[in-house]
Design a protein around this motif. Structure first.
Motif, PDB file in Angstrom:
ATOM      1  N   HIS A  19       1.064  -1.418  -0.083  1.00 22.07           N
ATOM      2  CA  HIS A  19       0.039  -0.046   0.069  1.00 22.07           C
ATOM      3  C   HIS A  19       1.065   1.004   0.003  1.00 22.07           C
ATOM      4  CE1 HIS A  19      -3.409   2.439   0.627  1.00 22.07           C
ATOM      5  NE2 HIS A  19      -2.873   3.348   1.517  1.00 22.07           N
ATOM      6  N   ALA A  20       2.163   1.193   0.759  1.00 20.64           N
ATOM      7  CA  ALA A  20       2.562   2.831   0.941  1.00 20.64           C
ATOM      8  C   ALA A  20       3.356   2.287  -0.179  1.00 20.64           C
ATOM      9  CB  ALA A  20       3.622   2.338   1.992  1.00 20.64           C
ATOM     10  N   GLN A  21       3.986   1.218  -0.774  1.00 16.11           N
ATOM     11  CA  GLN A  21       4.138   1.514  -1.848  1.00 16.11           C
ATOM     12  C   GLN A  21       3.766   2.139  -3.524  1.00 16.11           C
ATOM     13  OE1 GLN A  21       5.542  -2.278  -2.952  1.00 16.11           O
ATOM     14  NE2 GLN A  21       7.060  -2.227  -1.660  1.00 16.11           N
ATOM     15  N   LEU A  22       2.237   1.169  -3.429  1.00 19.67           N
ATOM     16  CA  LEU A  22       1.281   2.537  -4.329  1.00 19.67           C
ATOM     17  C   LEU A  22       1.289   3.774  -4.724  1.00 19.67           C
ATOM     18  CD1 LEU A  22      -1.057   1.494  -6.062  1.00 19.67           C
ATOM     19  CD2 LEU A  22      -2.090   1.244  -4.825  1.00 19.67           C
ATOM     20  N   ARG A  23       1.163   4.206  -2.738  1.00 15.27           N
ATOM     21  CA  ARG A  23       0.716   5.734  -2.703  1.00 15.27           C
ATOM     22  C   ARG A  23       2.118   6.566  -2.731  1.00 15.27           C
ATOM     23  NH1 ARG A  23      -1.594   8.169   2.010  1.00 15.27           N
ATOM     24  NH2 ARG A  23       0.806   9.522   1.714  1.00 15.27           N
ATOM     25  N   ARG A  24       3.105   5.942  -2.397  1.00 17.50           N
ATOM     26  CA  ARG A  24       4.670   6.500  -3.394  1.00 17.50           C
ATOM     27  C   ARG A  24       4.314   6.461  -4.993  1.00 17.50           C
ATOM     28  NH1 ARG A  24       8.915   8.968  -2.250  1.00 17.50           N
ATOM     29  NH2 ARG A  24      10.612   8.663  -3.511  1.00 17.50           N
ATOM     30  N   SER A  25       4.833   5.300  -5.837  1.00 16.30           N
ATOM     31  CA  SER A  25       4.760   5.142  -6.848  1.00 16.30           C
ATOM     32  C   SER A  25       3.655   5.987  -7.424  1.00 16.30           C
ATOM     33  CB  SER A  25       5.140   3.912  -7.411  1.00 16.30           C
ATOM     34  OG  SER A  25       3.721   3.332  -7.802  1.00 16.30           O
ATOM     35  N   LEU A  26       2.126   5.917  -7.184  1.00 15.93           N
ATOM     36  CA  LEU A  26       0.834   6.935  -7.881  1.00 15.93           C
ATOM     37  C   LEU A  26       1.768   8.097  -7.568  1.00 15.93           C
ATOM     38  CD1 LEU A  26      -2.093   4.565  -6.734  1.00 15.93           C
ATOM     39  CD2 LEU A  26      -1.266   5.119  -8.881  1.00 15.93           C
ATOM     40  N   GLN A  27       2.493   8.857  -6.823  1.00 14.82           N
ATOM     41  CA  GLN A  27       2.805   9.987  -6.032  1.00 14.82           C
ATOM     42  C   GLN A  27       3.721  10.406  -7.164  1.00 14.82           C
ATOM     43  OE1 GLN A  27       3.860  10.739  -1.663  1.00 14.82           O
ATOM     44  NE2 GLN A  27       2.153  12.012  -1.874  1.00 14.82           N
ATOM     45  N   LEU A  28       4.717   9.886  -7.632  1.00 11.31           N
ATOM     46  CA  LEU A  28       6.096  10.061  -8.544  1.00 11.31           C
ATOM     47  C   LEU A  28       5.254  10.376  -9.481  1.00 11.31           C
ATOM     48  CD1 LEU A  28       8.563   7.200  -7.051  1.00 11.31           C
ATOM     49  CD2 LEU A  28       8.564  10.626  -6.867  1.00 11.31           C
ATOM     50  N   ASP A  29       4.383   8.910 -10.107  1.00 14.91           N
ATOM     51  CA  ASP A  29       3.623   9.146 -11.287  1.00 14.91           C
ATOM     52  C   ASP A  29       2.474  10.245 -11.585  1.00 14.91           C
ATOM     53  OD1 ASP A  29       4.751   6.564 -12.289  1.00 14.91           O
ATOM     54  OD2 ASP A  29       2.531   5.785 -11.989  1.00 14.91           O
ATOM     55  N   LEU A  30       2.108  10.710 -10.693  1.00 13.80           N
ATOM     56  CA  LEU A  30       1.077  12.251 -11.132  1.00 13.80           C
ATOM     57  C   LEU A  30       1.504  13.187 -11.756  1.00 13.80           C
ATOM     58  CD1 LEU A  30      -1.353  12.973  -7.346  1.00 13.80           C
ATOM     59  CD2 LEU A  30      -1.871  12.509  -9.482  1.00 13.80           C
ATOM     60  N   ARG A  31       3.086  13.669 -11.610  1.00 11.69           N
ATOM     61  CA  ARG A  31       3.613  15.212 -11.823  1.00 11.69           C
ATOM     62  C   ARG A  31       3.435  14.840 -13.261  1.00 11.69           C
ATOM     63  NH1 ARG A  31       6.237  18.710  -9.639  1.00 11.69           N
ATOM     64  NH2 ARG A  31       5.913  17.065  -7.510  1.00 11.69           N
ATOM     65  N   ARG A  32       4.208  13.593 -13.846  1.00  8.40           N
ATOM     66  CA  ARG A  32       4.258  12.059 -15.339  1.00  8.40           C
ATOM     67  C   ARG A  32       2.596  13.529 -15.928  1.00  8.40           C
ATOM     68  NH1 ARG A  32       3.076   8.261 -17.396  1.00  8.40           N
ATOM     69  NH2 ARG A  32       2.499   7.611 -15.177  1.00  8.40           N
ATOM     70  N   ALA A  33       2.064  12.042 -15.512  1.00  8.69           N
ATOM     71  CA  ALA A  33       0.503  12.101 -15.520  1.00  8.69           C
ATOM     72  C   ALA A  33      -0.013  13.175 -16.296  1.00  8.69           C
ATOM     73  CB  ALA A  33      -0.196  10.723 -14.848  1.00  8.69           C
ATOM     74  N   ILE A  34       0.118  14.149 -15.502  1.00  8.75           N
ATOM     75  CA  ILE A  34      -0.416  15.648 -15.974  1.00  8.75           C
ATOM     76  C   ILE A  34       0.142  16.164 -17.583  1.00  8.75           C
ATOM     77  CG2 ILE A  34      -1.135  17.928 -14.958  1.00  8.75           C
ATOM     78  CD1 ILE A  34      -0.589  17.068 -12.508  1.00  8.75           C
ATOM     79  N   GLU A  35       1.862  15.662 -17.300  1.00 13.30           N
ATOM     80  CA  GLU A  35       1.992  16.221 -18.980  1.00 13.30           C
ATOM     81  C   GLU A  35       1.049  15.233 -19.914  1.00 13.30           C
ATOM     82  OE1 GLU A  35       4.698  18.415 -17.950  1.00 13.30           O
ATOM     83  OE2 GLU A  35       3.538  19.239 -17.481  1.00 13.30           O
ATOM     84  N   ALA A  36       1.878  14.131 -19.861  1.00 17.72           N
ATOM     85  CA  ALA A  36       1.115  12.942 -20.574  1.00 17.72           C
ATOM     86  C   ALA A  36       0.263  12.758 -21.031  1.00 17.72           C
ATOM     87  CB  ALA A  36       1.806  11.558 -19.929  1.00 17.72           C
ATOM     88  N   GLY A  37      -1.162  13.836 -20.652  1.00 13.10           N
ATOM     89  CA  GLY A  37      -2.573  13.864 -20.366  1.00 13.10           C
ATOM     90  C   GLY A  37      -3.206  12.485 -20.510  1.00 13.10           C
ATOM     91  N   GLU A  38      -3.113  11.793 -19.126  1.00 10.92           N
ATOM     92  CA  GLU A  38      -3.339  10.345 -18.772  1.00 10.92           C
ATOM     93  C   GLU A  38      -5.122  10.744 -17.838  1.00 10.92           C
ATOM     94  OE1 GLU A  38      -0.172   8.324 -16.251  1.00 10.92           O
ATOM     95  OE2 GLU A  38       0.736   8.466 -18.605  1.00 10.92           O
ATOM     96  N   PHE A  39      -5.425  11.824 -17.656  1.00 12.37           N
ATOM     97  CA  PHE A  39      -6.435  12.262 -16.807  1.00 12.37           C
ATOM     98  C   PHE A  39      -8.103  12.492 -17.984  1.00 12.37           C
ATOM     99  CE2 PHE A  39      -3.020  13.326 -14.277  1.00 12.37           C
ATOM    100  CZ  PHE A  39      -4.395  12.465 -12.507  1.00 12.37           C
TER     101      PHE A  39
END
Ligand code: C2E
Ligand code: CA
Ligand code: CA
Ligand code: CA
Length: 272
Positions: A19-39
């Motif tokens: 769960h902690a890993q998931l949180r951490r990796s999602l957190q790192l991913d978020l920044r990239r995801a906005i740029e990448a247009g994944e929302f």
């Protein structure tokens, strides 16, 4: 009991780690995801009880994660709030929702959820202004949904922000009413146009008399204060009829439609 406790601990530990890993990796991913247009924003209709006409759509964020697939907002919105990334993400949602709604053939409203973090940011009012200007959306067609958490902060600043937003011509809805630190005083002190009755009250409406009493009290108080009411989480016809009998203004829920991609909105039939 002790052995069972240790067993339980061993059982839960890997799960907590992941769960902690998931949180951490999602957190790192978020920044990239906005740029990448994944929302993407999905839209759910809001239906007037009186005549069952669609009056608006609430926009709801979805994240198309390249590995994890569709990630729901309950998973990433709290993380985005912790990191402050909700500010750019929320601005993206605001702009996108306004642009999409400006292209609808009708004059339905679009509701956009605002995080308390966004609400506290000095960028909010200019961001709303820019979203309206760039999309050409009529301000009266934009509704901003805020939660009670917003009211817990500096009341004067909150009030000032709400008034600035209202001067832009947009409407304000109080979301999840009845769940948090609800104070009836908020309803009098803040200029809401609409109160959204939380789905927990709607759930038992057809079965228990007490839920009906609560909804009736909220509806009549809001009516006296000249605010409309939208019931959330309406899943059955029985709930719909009960809400109509209680004088609620609008309803939203799976009974009408789940939230859907913008391209599918034309499929949601509008009774004529
Ligand atoms: P919310 O604003 O209270 O949104 C309503 C939630 O109820 C949505 O969940 C919606 O899909 C769900 N729902 C709608 N009809 C029914 C029904 O009949 N039954 C049940 N059981 N649920 C129903 P969703 O899309 O997973 O969003 C969850 C929360 O995430 C939202 O709660 C909101 O707090 C947050 N959220 C979503 N989009 C945004 C956004 O753009 N910005 C911010 N700040 N928060 C967002
Ligand atoms: Ca909402
Ligand atoms: Ca809600
Ligand atoms: Ca909620």
């Amino acid at each position: 009991a002790k052995a069972a406790g240790r067993g339980a601990f061993r059982f839960f530990e890997p799960e907590m780690n992941s769960h902690a890993q998931l949180r951490r990796s999602l957190q790192l991913d978020l920044r990239r995801a906005i740029e990448a247009g994944e929302f993407e924003l999905f839209y759910q209709p809001q239906v007037r009880l009186r005549d069952r006409r669609i009056t608006g759509f609430e926009s709801l964020l979805r994240w198309h994660h390249p590995e994890r697939g569709l990630v729901m907002p309950e998973r990433f919105v709290p993380l985005a709030e912790e990191t402050g990334l909700i500010v750019p993400l929320g601005e993206w949602a605001l702009r996108h929702a306004c642009a999409v709604a400006a292209g609808w053939p009708g004059r339905e409203k679009v509701a956009v959820n605002l995080s308390p973090v966004q609400f506290a940011s000095a960028r909010l009012v200019p961001a709303v202004e820019a979203a309206l200007r760039d999309s050409g959306l009529e301000p009266a067609r934009l509704e901003l949904e805020i939660t009670e958490t917003v009211m817990l902060r500096d009341t004067d600043a909150t009030l000032a922000t709400l008034h600035r937003l209202k001067r832009l011509g947009v409407s304000i809805a109080l979301d999840d009413f009845g769940t948090g630190y609800s104070s009836l005083g908020y309803l009098q002190r803040f200029p809401f146009d609409k109160v959204k009755i939380d789905k927990s009250f709607v759930k038992n409406l057809a079965e228990t008399r007490t839920s009906g009493a609560i909804v009736r009290a909220i509806v009549s108080l809001c009516a006296a204060l000249e605010m409309s009411t939208t019931a959330e989480g309406v899943e059955t016809e029985a709930q719909f009829l009960a809400l109509a009998a209680l004088g609620c203004t609008e309803a939203q829920g799976y009974l009408f439609s789940r939230p859907r991609p913008a391209a599918e909105l034309a499929l949601i039939s509008q009774p004529s």
